[in-house]
Design a protein around this motif. Structure first.
Motif, short mmCIF file in Angstrom:
data_model
loop_
_atom_site.label_atom_id
_atom_site.label_comp_id
_atom_site.label_asym_id
_atom_site.label_seq_id
_atom_site.Cartn_x
_atom_site.Cartn_y
_atom_site.Cartn_z
N GLY A 175 0.79 -1.23 0.00
CA GLY A 175 0.00 0.00 0.00
C GLY A 175 0.82 1.27 0.00
O GLY A 175 0.27 2.35 -0.12
N LEU A 176 2.13 1.15 0.15
CA LEU A 176 2.98 2.34 0.11
C LEU A 176 3.45 2.62 -1.31
O LEU A 176 3.81 1.70 -2.04
CB LEU A 176 4.22 2.16 1.00
N ALA A 177 3.48 3.89 -1.68
CA ALA A 177 4.01 4.29 -2.98
C ALA A 177 5.53 4.11 -2.94
O ALA A 177 6.14 4.14 -1.86
CB ALA A 177 3.66 5.75 -3.25
N PRO A 178 6.18 3.90 -4.11
CA PRO A 178 7.63 3.69 -4.12
C PRO A 178 8.41 4.77 -3.38
O PRO A 178 9.35 4.46 -2.65
CB PRO A 178 7.97 3.68 -5.62
N GLU A 179 8.00 6.03 -3.53
CA GLU A 179 8.74 7.09 -2.84
C GLU A 179 8.56 7.01 -1.32
O GLU A 179 9.44 7.39 -0.56
CB GLU A 179 8.35 8.48 -3.35
N GLN A 180 7.44 6.45 -0.88
CA GLN A 180 7.23 6.26 0.56
C GLN A 180 8.08 5.10 1.08
O GLN A 180 8.54 5.14 2.22
CB GLN A 180 5.76 5.97 0.86
N ALA A 199 11.50 6.52 1.72
CA ALA A 199 11.58 7.71 2.58
C ALA A 199 12.56 7.47 3.72
O ALA A 199 12.56 6.42 4.35
CB ALA A 199 10.21 8.05 3.13
N GLY A 200 13.42 8.44 3.94
CA GLY A 200 14.38 8.36 5.04
C GLY A 200 15.69 7.67 4.69
O GLY A 200 16.60 7.64 5.50
N LEU A 201 15.79 7.11 3.48
CA LEU A 201 17.03 6.46 3.08
C LEU A 201 17.98 7.47 2.44
O LEU A 201 17.55 8.42 1.79
CB LEU A 201 16.76 5.35 2.06
N THR A 202 19.25 7.24 2.62
CA THR A 202 20.24 8.05 1.91
C THR A 202 20.26 7.60 0.46
O THR A 202 19.70 6.54 0.11
CB THR A 202 21.65 7.85 2.51
N GLU A 203 20.92 8.37 -0.38
CA GLU A 203 21.02 7.99 -1.80
C GLU A 203 21.70 6.63 -1.93
O GLU A 203 21.25 5.78 -2.70
CB GLU A 203 21.80 9.05 -2.58
N ALA A 204 22.75 6.41 -1.16
CA ALA A 204 23.48 5.14 -1.23
C ALA A 204 22.58 3.98 -0.81
O ALA A 204 22.58 2.92 -1.44
CB ALA A 204 24.72 5.20 -0.35
N GLN A 205 21.79 4.16 0.24
CA GLN A 205 20.88 3.11 0.68
C GLN A 205 19.80 2.84 -0.36
O GLN A 205 19.43 1.69 -0.59
CB GLN A 205 20.22 3.50 2.02
N ALA A 206 19.31 3.90 -1.00
CA ALA A 206 18.29 3.75 -2.04
C ALA A 206 18.86 2.98 -3.23
O ALA A 206 18.18 2.12 -3.80
CB ALA A 206 17.76 5.11 -2.48
#
Length: 132
Positions: free
Chosen positions: A66-71, A74-81
């Motif tokens: 139920g969460l959108a991809p950007e959700q 959320a809260g991740l650094t670029e490296a984590q993403a």
């Protein structure tokens, strides 16, 4: 009619006193957990539980449903993403972009791609410190 009402009230009071003396297990005997929990709001059902215990009951896919991809990111650094990307997407990233990421992230990506391709991850050579 008046006497009947008094008898019913007296019986209900006696029953309430009796039920109050029973341990919770006996009071709830015969009720399905769903029946008991229906009486409470979700916040009340979870009160007193540590978040990690609640989350352990659900698979990661269920937690994110139920969460959108950007959700989800959320809260991740670029490296984590970037590390959250599937291997096929990691392979598509340019060397120039990968070079902008922290060394740990670059190493993790390289290791994942080597494992995914069936190769053994390259071992790092230990450098010797100069003798004294």
């Amino acid at each position: 009619m008046k006497d009947e009402k008094r008898v019913v009230e007296s019986f209900e009071q006696a029953l309430a006193r009796l039920v109050a003396r029973l341990p919770p297990e006996q009071r709830l005997a015969g009720l399905a957990p769903e029946q008991v929990l229906q009486a409470y709001a979700p916040e009340q059902r979870l009160a007193g539980l540590a978040p990690e215990h609640v989350l352990q009951a659900y698979a990661p896919e269920q937690r994110l449903a139920g969460l959108a991809p950007e959700q989800r990111l959320a809260g991740l650094t670029e490296a984590q993403a970037v590390l959250a990307l599937p291997d096929a997407m990691l392979r598509a990233l340019s060397e120039e972009y990968l070079a902008t990421l922290p060394r740990q992230t670059q190493a993790a990506i390289q290791k994942r791609l080597e494992v995914a391709s069936g190769r053994q991850p390259a071992r790092r050579r230990k450098t010797r410190s100069p003798s004294r």
